[in-house]
Design a protein around this motif. Sequence first.
Motif, PDB file in Angstrom:
ATOM      1  N   HIS A  80       0.687  -1.154  -0.049  1.00  0.00           N
ATOM      2  CA  HIS A  80      -0.010  -0.044   0.066  1.00  0.00           C
ATOM      3  C   HIS A  80       1.068   1.216  -0.150  1.00  0.00           C
ATOM      4  O   HIS A  80       0.542   2.019  -0.550  1.00  0.00           O
ATOM      5  N   VAL A  81       2.038   1.073   0.729  1.00  0.00           N
ATOM      6  CA  VAL A  81       2.804   2.383   0.792  1.00  0.00           C
ATOM      7  C   VAL A  81       3.414   2.661  -0.591  1.00  0.00           C
ATOM      8  O   VAL A  81       3.255   3.800  -1.086  1.00  0.00           O
ATOM      9  N   CYS A  82       3.902   1.637  -1.234  1.00  0.00           N
ATOM     10  CA  CYS A  82       4.475   1.787  -2.586  1.00  0.00           C
ATOM     11  C   CYS A  82       3.657   1.997  -3.752  1.00  0.00           C
ATOM     12  O   CYS A  82       3.598   2.996  -4.461  1.00  0.00           O
ATOM     13  N   TRP A  83       2.207   1.697  -3.545  1.00  0.00           N
ATOM     14  CA  TRP A  83       1.174   2.031  -4.531  1.00  0.00           C
ATOM     15  C   TRP A  83       0.798   3.417  -4.096  1.00  0.00           C
ATOM     16  O   TRP A  83       0.515   4.168  -5.123  1.00  0.00           O
ATOM     17  N   ILE A  84       0.901   3.979  -3.185  1.00  0.00           N
ATOM     18  CA  ILE A  84       0.423   5.318  -2.762  1.00  0.00           C
ATOM     19  C   ILE A  84       1.425   6.464  -3.311  1.00  0.00           C
ATOM     20  O   ILE A  84       1.156   7.068  -4.308  1.00  0.00           O
ATOM     21  N   VAL A  85       2.678   5.949  -3.104  1.00  0.00           N
ATOM     22  CA  VAL A  85       3.814   6.609  -3.629  1.00  0.00           C
ATOM     23  C   VAL A  85       3.944   6.600  -5.313  1.00  0.00           C
ATOM     24  O   VAL A  85       4.251   7.969  -5.858  1.00  0.00           O
ATOM     25  N   VAL A 133      -3.485  15.078  -0.299  1.00  0.00           N
ATOM     26  CA  VAL A 133      -3.458  14.081  -1.191  1.00  0.00           C
ATOM     27  C   VAL A 133      -5.021  13.339  -0.400  1.00  0.00           C
ATOM     28  O   VAL A 133      -5.144  13.223   0.736  1.00  0.00           O
ATOM     29  N   LEU A 134      -5.663  12.983  -1.283  1.00  0.00           N
ATOM     30  CA  LEU A 134      -6.883  12.135  -0.881  1.00  0.00           C
ATOM     31  C   LEU A 134      -6.534  10.737  -1.208  1.00  0.00           C
ATOM     32  O   LEU A 134      -6.002  10.341  -2.451  1.00  0.00           O
ATOM     33  N   VAL A 135      -7.098   9.830  -0.595  1.00  0.00           N
ATOM     34  CA  VAL A 135      -6.800   8.338  -0.831  1.00  0.00           C
ATOM     35  C   VAL A 135      -8.119   7.337  -0.409  1.00  0.00           C
ATOM     36  O   VAL A 135      -8.892   7.767   0.374  1.00  0.00           O
ATOM     37  N   ARG A 136      -8.546   6.731  -1.446  1.00  0.00           N
ATOM     38  CA  ARG A 136      -9.676   5.694  -1.302  1.00  0.00           C
ATOM     39  C   ARG A 136      -8.873   4.443  -1.380  1.00  0.00           C
ATOM     40  O   ARG A 136      -8.087   4.009  -2.122  1.00  0.00           O
ATOM     41  N   PHE A 137      -9.585   3.466  -0.688  1.00  0.00           N
ATOM     42  CA  PHE A 137      -9.247   1.977  -0.783  1.00  0.00           C
ATOM     43  C   PHE A 137     -10.121   1.011  -1.311  1.00  0.00           C
ATOM     44  O   PHE A 137     -11.446   1.009  -0.906  1.00  0.00           O
ATOM     45  N   ASP A 138      -9.743   0.617  -2.709  1.00  0.00           N
ATOM     46  CA  ASP A 138     -10.906  -0.254  -3.422  1.00  0.00           C
ATOM     47  C   ASP A 138     -10.736  -1.603  -2.672  1.00  0.00           C
ATOM     48  O   ASP A 138      -9.812  -2.099  -1.685  1.00  0.00           O
ATOM     49  N   ASP A 139     -12.180  -2.247  -2.597  1.00  0.00           N
ATOM     50  CA  ASP A 139     -12.105  -3.629  -1.765  1.00  0.00           C
ATOM     51  C   ASP A 139     -11.589  -4.892  -2.754  1.00  0.00           C
ATOM     52  O   ASP A 139     -10.809  -5.760  -2.271  1.00  0.00           O
ATOM     53  N   GLU A 140     -11.786  -4.821  -3.943  1.00  0.00           N
ATOM     54  CA  GLU A 140     -11.355  -5.862  -4.697  1.00  0.00           C
ATOM     55  C   GLU A 140     -10.974  -5.520  -6.230  1.00  0.00           C
ATOM     56  O   GLU A 140     -11.707  -4.707  -7.042  1.00  0.00           O
ATOM     57  N   PRO A 141      -9.507  -5.273  -6.222  1.00  0.00           N
ATOM     58  CA  PRO A 141      -8.323  -5.859  -5.358  1.00  0.00           C
ATOM     59  C   PRO A 141      -8.393  -4.582  -4.097  1.00  0.00           C
ATOM     60  O   PRO A 141      -8.977  -3.317  -4.340  1.00  0.00           O
ATOM     61  N   ASN A 142      -7.755  -5.142  -3.272  1.00  0.00           N
ATOM     62  CA  ASN A 142      -7.441  -4.066  -1.819  1.00  0.00           C
ATOM     63  C   ASN A 142      -6.432  -3.169  -2.435  1.00  0.00           C
ATOM     64  O   ASN A 142      -5.329  -3.397  -2.068  1.00  0.00           O
ATOM     65  N   VAL A 143      -6.725  -2.026  -2.919  1.00  0.00           N
ATOM     66  CA  VAL A 143      -5.594  -1.242  -3.523  1.00  0.00           C
ATOM     67  C   VAL A 143      -6.033   0.351  -3.074  1.00  0.00           C
ATOM     68  O   VAL A 143      -7.296   0.657  -3.515  1.00  0.00           O
ATOM     69  N   ILE A 152       0.796  -0.613 -10.224  1.00  0.00           N
ATOM     70  CA  ILE A 152      -0.503  -0.654  -9.398  1.00  0.00           C
ATOM     71  C   ILE A 152      -1.585  -1.526 -10.122  1.00  0.00           C
ATOM     72  O   ILE A 152      -1.914  -1.352 -11.380  1.00  0.00           O
ATOM     73  N   PRO A 153      -2.144  -2.565  -9.368  1.00  0.00           N
ATOM     74  CA  PRO A 153      -3.043  -3.275  -9.986  1.00  0.00           C
ATOM     75  C   PRO A 153      -4.326  -2.364 -10.338  1.00  0.00           C
ATOM     76  O   PRO A 153      -4.793  -1.270  -9.866  1.00  0.00           O
ATOM     77  N   THR A 154      -5.047  -2.604 -11.455  1.00  0.00           N
ATOM     78  CA  THR A 154      -6.046  -2.090 -12.384  1.00  0.00           C
ATOM     79  C   THR A 154      -7.213  -2.188 -11.544  1.00  0.00           C
ATOM     80  O   THR A 154      -7.322  -3.123 -10.780  1.00  0.00           O
ATOM     81  N   GLU A 155      -8.175  -1.026 -11.574  1.00  0.00           N
ATOM     82  CA  GLU A 155      -9.456  -1.100 -10.823  1.00  0.00           C
ATOM     83  C   GLU A 155     -10.326  -2.119 -11.623  1.00  0.00           C
ATOM     84  O   GLU A 155     -10.300  -2.395 -12.880  1.00  0.00           O
ATOM     85  N   LYS A 156     -11.025  -2.776 -10.810  1.00  0.00           N
ATOM     86  CA  LYS A 156     -12.142  -3.701 -11.138  1.00  0.00           C
ATOM     87  C   LYS A 156     -13.171  -2.919 -11.959  1.00  0.00           C
ATOM     88  O   LYS A 156     -13.759  -1.939 -11.287  1.00  0.00           O
ATOM     89  N   PRO A 157     -13.752  -3.441 -13.169  1.00  0.00           N
ATOM     90  CA  PRO A 157     -14.728  -2.661 -13.736  1.00  0.00           C
ATOM     91  C   PRO A 157     -16.042  -2.807 -12.779  1.00  0.00           C
ATOM     92  O   PRO A 157     -16.325  -3.738 -12.265  1.00  0.00           O
ATOM     93  N   SER A 158     -16.801  -1.495 -12.898  1.00  0.00           N
ATOM     94  CA  SER A 158     -17.972  -1.421 -12.090  1.00  0.00           C
ATOM     95  C   SER A 158     -18.858  -2.387 -12.836  1.00  0.00           C
ATOM     96  O   SER A 158     -19.016  -2.546 -14.119  1.00  0.00           O
TER      97      SER A 158
END
Length: 364
Positions: free
Chosen positions: A155-160, A185-195, A325-331
Amino acid sequence: MKQVCLLCERTSPDNNLYCQETYCPAEMSPSILGYGEWVGDIEIIKPVIVLRSSVLYEATHQKKKVYLKVAHPGTENKERLKREAEFLRDVQLSKKTSKYLPTLLPPYTGTSIKIDAYGKTMLQGHLLYFYLFEHLEGQPLRHVITENPQLWINHVCWIVLGLAYALAFLHSKGVYHFGLSPEGVLVRFDDEPNVPRVLLFDLGLISNAASLNTNWYPFAALPAYTAPELINAPKIRPDYATDVYGLGLTLYELLVGEPAIDYKLQSDVDVYREIQRNRLARMTRVEDVKMVADIAVQAVDPQPARRQPDATVLAKQLLDYFGQIPTEKPSRWPNTRTIMLVVAGLLSVAFVLALAVSLYNFVV
């Protein structure tokens, strides 16, 4: 509405703030809006975070949730916010924007960002400048660090990495930040994947090389996140390594779980002195993630020439160890435009059917 000190963080609900610290001009602090108060036709939900030059609010505009950024009184703060809004407008109109930066919205009903990138309003005798941008769920990185000082290293490395991409985008447009910190900086955490997904909502000085010395002022950056070469400098030099320092401090703090420079209850002068003496918190993450710790230590070197030359180099160093950084899961849900088209189609069909039934009944 309450008064909030930008230095000692004291608050006063009656706009009668006073601080016993000689270095703290608390009585000059800006007023912060609260729940249910209005800025024009924009209703405040809550303040999200107070920065040195502005305050970020969660608000509603025309029944739509948005973010509202308001510059504190003062010419330098006003001009900084105007540059930020105009930069976001220009990149959006050119269709070459970044997902790590805010999406600008019109400040007034019936206008567009091409006509008005930012708005103006009167508040307690001050003409304030503001702009709106699209809302997303998340919280300031400062709050994330406070709640969980020792984040998972991925998580640290993906934020940076996200912040490095945002800075690289600014640099590709010929502008410098010079004030990166977890507060912006604003941060949100996705559930799947947890990024973690980051949004750099404060663009710092947002100045090109030619205007750096005109636009720079010490209050532009939090003292604890000010690069050594900017402190009492007779001339500000355009150097991407200065932004690398802010990126490195953020990485350093995420690794050790506390700010690299202890700034609580210290004057700006004292903090600057600590930076010039390079008195950073001890790097404790040398066993489990030594390679990342080495990247952070290089990025905060007092000498700009010994740091990574720009954000892309630091990003590549992290990519070598952690990958993209893992890609976002499509909605699962269609986007708003598709939903509106479907609704419009259904309404049209319903209208035609109702008309047909009415004509049939009339004929019969």
